[in-house]
Scaffold this motif. Structure first.
Motif, short mmCIF file in Angstrom:
data_model
loop_
_atom_site.label_atom_id
_atom_site.label_comp_id
_atom_site.label_asym_id
_atom_site.label_seq_id
_atom_site.Cartn_x
_atom_site.Cartn_y
_atom_site.Cartn_z
N LEU A 638 0.83 -1.21 0.00
CA LEU A 638 0.00 0.00 0.00
C LEU A 638 0.87 1.26 0.00
N ASP A 639 1.88 1.29 0.85
CA ASP A 639 2.76 2.46 0.92
C ASP A 639 3.51 2.67 -0.39
N ARG A 640 4.10 1.57 -0.94
CA ARG A 640 4.88 1.69 -2.17
C ARG A 640 3.98 2.11 -3.34
N ALA A 641 2.76 1.55 -3.40
CA ALA A 641 1.86 1.87 -4.51
C ALA A 641 1.46 3.33 -4.48
N CYS A 642 1.16 3.87 -3.30
CA CYS A 642 0.76 5.28 -3.21
C CYS A 642 1.92 6.20 -3.59
N ARG A 643 3.15 5.86 -3.14
CA ARG A 643 4.30 6.69 -3.47
C ARG A 643 4.59 6.67 -4.97
N ASP A 644 4.45 5.48 -5.61
CA ASP A 644 4.70 5.39 -7.05
C ASP A 644 3.62 6.13 -7.84
N ALA A 645 2.34 5.99 -7.43
CA ALA A 645 1.24 6.57 -8.19
C ALA A 645 1.31 8.09 -8.23
N VAL A 646 1.84 8.70 -7.18
CA VAL A 646 1.95 10.16 -7.15
C VAL A 646 2.78 10.66 -8.32
N GLN A 647 3.72 9.85 -8.80
CA GLN A 647 4.64 10.28 -9.85
C GLN A 647 4.11 10.02 -11.26
N TRP A 648 2.94 9.39 -11.40
CA TRP A 648 2.43 9.07 -12.73
C TRP A 648 1.88 10.34 -13.40
N ALA A 649 2.37 10.61 -14.60
CA ALA A 649 1.94 11.82 -15.30
C ALA A 649 0.49 11.73 -15.75
N GLN A 651 -2.01 10.53 -14.15
CA GLN A 651 -2.94 10.63 -13.02
C GLN A 651 -3.87 9.42 -12.91
N ALA A 652 -3.42 8.27 -13.41
CA ALA A 652 -4.23 7.06 -13.30
C ALA A 652 -4.35 6.64 -11.82
N ARG A 653 -5.44 5.92 -11.51
CA ARG A 653 -5.61 5.40 -10.15
C ARG A 653 -4.71 4.18 -9.95
N VAL A 654 -4.46 3.84 -8.68
CA VAL A 654 -3.68 2.65 -8.37
C VAL A 654 -4.56 1.71 -7.56
N ALA A 655 -4.60 0.43 -7.96
CA ALA A 655 -5.43 -0.58 -7.30
C ALA A 655 -4.55 -1.48 -6.46
N VAL A 656 -4.89 -1.64 -5.18
CA VAL A 656 -4.11 -2.44 -4.24
C VAL A 656 -4.99 -3.56 -3.69
N ASN A 657 -4.49 -4.81 -3.80
CA ASN A 657 -5.23 -5.96 -3.29
C ASN A 657 -5.09 -6.04 -1.77
N VAL A 658 -6.20 -6.34 -1.09
CA VAL A 658 -6.22 -6.54 0.36
C VAL A 658 -6.67 -7.96 0.65
N ALA A 675 -0.55 5.68 4.56
CA ALA A 675 0.05 5.66 3.22
C ALA A 675 -0.28 6.92 2.44
N LEU A 676 -1.53 7.39 2.54
CA LEU A 676 -1.91 8.61 1.82
C LEU A 676 -1.17 9.82 2.36
N ALA A 677 -1.05 9.90 3.70
CA ALA A 677 -0.35 11.04 4.29
C ALA A 677 1.13 11.05 3.92
N ALA A 678 1.75 9.87 3.90
CA ALA A 678 3.18 9.79 3.60
C ALA A 678 3.48 10.10 2.14
N SER A 679 2.53 9.76 1.24
CA SER A 679 2.79 9.92 -0.19
C SER A 679 2.23 11.21 -0.76
N LEU A 686 -6.97 6.08 -5.17
CA LEU A 686 -6.66 4.77 -4.57
C LEU A 686 -7.87 3.85 -4.67
N GLU A 687 -7.62 2.64 -5.17
CA GLU A 687 -8.66 1.60 -5.21
C GLU A 687 -8.23 0.44 -4.32
N ILE A 688 -9.16 -0.06 -3.51
CA ILE A 688 -8.91 -1.21 -2.63
C ILE A 688 -9.67 -2.40 -3.20
N GLU A 689 -8.94 -3.46 -3.57
CA GLU A 689 -9.56 -4.64 -4.17
C GLU A 689 -9.69 -5.75 -3.12
N VAL A 690 -10.90 -6.30 -2.99
CA VAL A 690 -11.14 -7.43 -2.08
C VAL A 690 -11.86 -8.52 -2.86
#
Length: 828
Positions: A638-649, A651-658, A675-679, A686-690
């Motif tokens: 979750l942390d890595r995905a949020c940090r990486d997504a911030v850099q995408w030109a 502005q696509a969403r990032v989906a994280v499996n839980v 994760a959102l605050a740190a990134s 952010l999308e949460i997949e279950v």
């Protein structure tokens, strides 16, 4: 041009001067209907809000300015030129202001009124305060307590000292139930209730007992009166400490009673002794040195169910007791022996013929000088206590639900078998298949009924001499078979698998299906200790479940090696997470079906092992779930995905499996916020997949976690739709933002009409619900064409791109693969 002030040296704009004067005065200009068109700063400050323009006076002062109010104002202005009076205005925070008000026509502006206020709040409160202190003076110079109908809101220094507090903070906030002793509380509460009904009534004094801060009691006289304070009714109570008076009263009574005290004490002691003798739970006989009966109590007759004629004939009571035992003469001989040894104390248990057990104590009786003048016999019925001990002993060794031996009893029995010369035996470890689903979905009462039926079947099937059945806990059962070899044990295990797979009728209308997997070990071939045998039986059982459930497996040493490999993999994964080495997050794009633009990227965890190379997530994710590492692994992704997504030109969403294991524990929302605050990533990216399986367990707690994620702003996606249980019910219990159709349907949609129909139905359902639908696992152009035809919103699969590392990780991944660095894919 602005008007000038004539007749002075001042020639500034009059309009500006007037406005500045108004700002220092609580004033408004309002419409004849009461709507405010202008408000000075002083008025807005009193109102406690800036947005008064456009509001009616009825909204700011509803008690004083109801809708007919300005009709009265118009009449007063028409008659006298002005309206004067007092208005009560309440700020949004609840504070009240009393305003002395004058309303008149605004010169030159028909239909508009000039309203000028004078804030009288301070004067009003001063008047109330004077009334408050006046009432205090009316009550008493002792401890003062002010109650708002529920709790203490004020106390004076004398009240604090009276209740032995350190300061008012020890008393303020306490309720009458916390200040007064329970037997005094009704009278105190009655006074408070009467005061709230009849304000100003000075009630008669009552005596009560207060409870001090240190727990001590303080006798007091209480008088109370109620009075309005700050818009509410409060009760003032004056409490006078009666401690010194009560002590003086007690001393006086003591001084008056000390000529008669000795006689009273003697009578009291005699009465106490008689009461204790007659109310004792023990049956008592007191005799002289020759065994002649001096007295006995009623309890003895009750315990022995003695006939009335024997109650009056003490000489026959001990012989009667002896007659109730299996060996009357032995008891009598012991009694006579004790009279020959008058200084001895004796204790024993006597069992009567009807099963009653008596604890019998006999001891000498001595006077104040130490002379022995008789013997006392005490008999206590300990039958129920002994039975309770037996029940406790049984509960300590047997399962209360099924009546089978428990884990302690099992281990004890195994120890005995292992120490016998012919200590060979088979151990069958059974675990029910599907029990958790029945227990979770149908309730614990149904689960308990199923366990009892399983125990009954095992008793019927394991009826050979020497067989031992136990339930160590949960849905686990164990059967010990003395003298059985591997062939016999496997044959019995396979028979039990068939027996336990038969349907269970738990009530008149419902049948349930379950089954069992069985692990088999042979002692001493597979172990010489209880711990070793139970551990290897678990390994065999684990292998049976892994092989498809509903089968029996005999332990083999290779199984232990596989378990050890699992343990080693867990240790390596833990080390990789501790050192942040070898773990990567790859991304696979999710593409809009119409525009072919990337709308999101799914984050997929990857692990490169130092010696094994790339380890499949299908292998290490279950290890993380079983070992408790999944929360750390999930937080890493979750942390890595949020940090990486911030850099995408784009502005696509990032989906994280839980994982399902992460849900229902209240940890998801804090991890998302962190994760959102740190990134710095926006929550809506952010999308949460279950998966559907996550909703099968503690459904309420899981839904709570998902709602918290939605409240933060993240989107919630239902993954692998169509592969779980009761799929449509899951769409009902939570409003998912997106549905991902499982790839097994997508891959077969081209060749199988039934799979294409499922995909089309889900896509149509998504359109009707306003939910995005994603087709997973699209690999070929033919599949892509089919998916577009049935109307899915988004597409994910190899036909567009495989999962790939970020540009920053690409060089490291290529080096691990011993490959050239791949060129980044062009954005769509």
């Amino acid at each position: 041009m602005p008007r000038k002030i004539v007749g002075t040296l001042f020639d500034g704009p009059w309009d500006q001067v007037a406005l500045r004067l108004f700002d220092r005065t609580p004033a408004t200009i309002c419409h004849a209907s009461g709507a405010i068109l202008f408000a000075s700063k002083a008025f807005r400050r009193i109102a406690g809000r800036e947005d008064v323009i456009g509001l009616d006076y009825a909204a700011l002062a509803p008690a004083s300015c109801p809708p007919p109010f300005f009709e009265e104002v118009r009449a007063a202005i028409a008659d006298a030129g002005t309206w004067e009076g007092e208005i009560e205005m309440q700020a949004p925070g609840g504070s009240l202001h009393w305003l002395d008000t004058a309303i008149s026509d605004l010169p030159g502006r028909p239909g508009l009124y000039l309203v000028v206020h004078v804030d009288m709040t301070a004067a009003r409160r001063l008047r109330d305060s004077e009334d408050f202190h006046h009432n205090i003076g009316r009550i008493s110079p002792d401890g003062f307590f002010v109650n708002d109908g529920e709790k203490t809101i004020s106390v004076n220094a004398a009240g604090v000292r009276m209740l032995r507090g350190q300061g008012p903070e020890d008393i303020i906030g306490l309720t009458p139930a916390q200040i007064f002793r329970a037997d005094c509380l009704p009278a105190v509460e009655s006074q408070i209730e009467r005061q709230m009904r009849e304000p100003g009534l000075l009630t008669p004094m009552i005596e009560a007992t207060m409870i001090a801060v240190d727990g001590g009691e303080v006798p007091v006289e209480v008088r109370a009166i109620s009075y309005p304070l700050d818009g509410r009714l409060v009760t003032f109570a004056a409490c006078r400490d009666l401690t010194a008076y009560k002590e003086s009263e007690r001393r006086l009574r003591d001084e008056l009673a000390w000529r008669t005290r000795a006689e009273d004490e003697l009578r009291e002691k005699t009465a106490v002794l008689e009461a204790a003798f007659e109310s004792s739970i023990d049956g008592i006989i007191m005799t002289d040195l020759e065994g002649g009966r001096l007295l006995s109590n009623r309890r003895l007759a009750e315990i022995l169910r003695m006939p009335p004629e024997l109650v009056a004939d003490p000489s026959q009571q001990l012989p009667y007791l002896a007659s109730l035992t299996a060996n009357p003469q032995a008891l009598l001989d012991h009694v006579y022996w004790l009279y020959d040894h008058p200084d001895l104390t004796s204790r024993e248990e006597i069992e009567l013929n009807d099963g009653t057990i008596l604890d019998r104590v006999s001891t000498p009786v001595r006077d104040a000088a130490g002379r022995n003048y008789g013997r006392v016999w005490m008999f206590r019925d300990i039958t129920e206590g002994r039975r309770a001990q037996d029940r406790i002993s049984h509960l300590a060794r047997f399962d209360s639900l099924t009546g089978l031996a428990n884990r302690y009893n099992l281990q004890e029995h195994m120890e005995r078998l292992l120490h016998r010369p012919d200590g060979g035996f088979a151990l069958l470890s059974m675990d029910l298949d599907g029990f958790k689903h029945i227990n979770d979905t149908k309730g614990h009462s149904v689960g308990d009924a199923l366990l009892r039926r399983v125990a009954d079947r095992l008793r019927a099937a394991c009826d050979r001499p020497g067989m031992f059945i136990a339930r160590p806990g949960g849905d686990e059962f164990i059967c010990l078979v003395p003298g059985a070899d591997a062939a016999d044990a496997l044959a019995l295990a396979q028979s039990l698998v068939r027996t336990l797979a038969e349907p269970y009728q738990l009530d008149a209308n419902r049948w349930f299906m379950s089954g069992a997997s069985i692990g088999v070990v042979i002692a001493p071939e597979h172990g010489s200790s209880v711990e070793e045998l139970l551990s290897r039986a678990d390994i065999a059982l684990y292998s049976a479940k892994g092989a498809g459930k509903g089968i029996a497996c005999l332990f083999e040493h290779e199984m232990e090696s596989r378990v050890q490999a699992h343990v080693d993999l867990e240790a390596d994964l833990r080390a990789a997470m501790d050192g942040d080495e070898g773990l990567f997050v790859f991304y696979q794009p999710i593409v809009d079906a119409a525009s072919e633009q990337v709308t999101a990227r799914e984050a997929l965890v990857r692990w490169h092992h130092g010696t094994r190379g790339w380890v499949s997530p299908a292998e290490f994710v279950p290890v993380a779930e079983a070992s408790g590492l999944i929360d750390r692994l999930g937080a890493f992704v979750l942390d890595r995905a949020c940090r990486d997504a911030v850099q995408w030109a784009d502005q696509a969403r990032v989906a994280v499996n839980v994982s399902a294991v992460q849900l229902g524990k209240g940890l998801l929302a804090p991890a998302i916020r962190t994760a959102l605050a740190a990134s710095g990533l926006a929550p809506n990216r952010l999308e949460i997949e279950v998966t559907e399986t996550a909703l099968l367990g503690e459904e309420g707690a899981v839904i709570h976690d998902l709602r918290e994620a939605r409240d933060i702003g993240a989107r919630v996606v239902l993954d692998d739709f169509g592969t779980g249980y009761s799929s449509l019910s899951h769409l009902r219990i939570f409003p998912f933002d997106k549905i991902k159709i499982d790839g097994s349907f997508v891959r077969d949609a081209v060749k199988r009409p039934d799979c294409a129909a499922v995909v089309r139905a889900v896509a149509d359902l998504g359109r009707r619900l306003g939910v995005t639908t994603v087709a997973e696992g699209v690999e070929t152009p033919a599949q892509l064409e089919c998916i577009r035809a049935v109307g899915c919103t988004e597409i994910q699969g190899y036909v567009y791109a495989r999962p790939a590392p970020t540009a920053g990780d690409a060089a490291r991944v290529a080096a691990l693969n011993d490959e050239p660095v791949p060129m980044p894919e062009p954005s769509r």
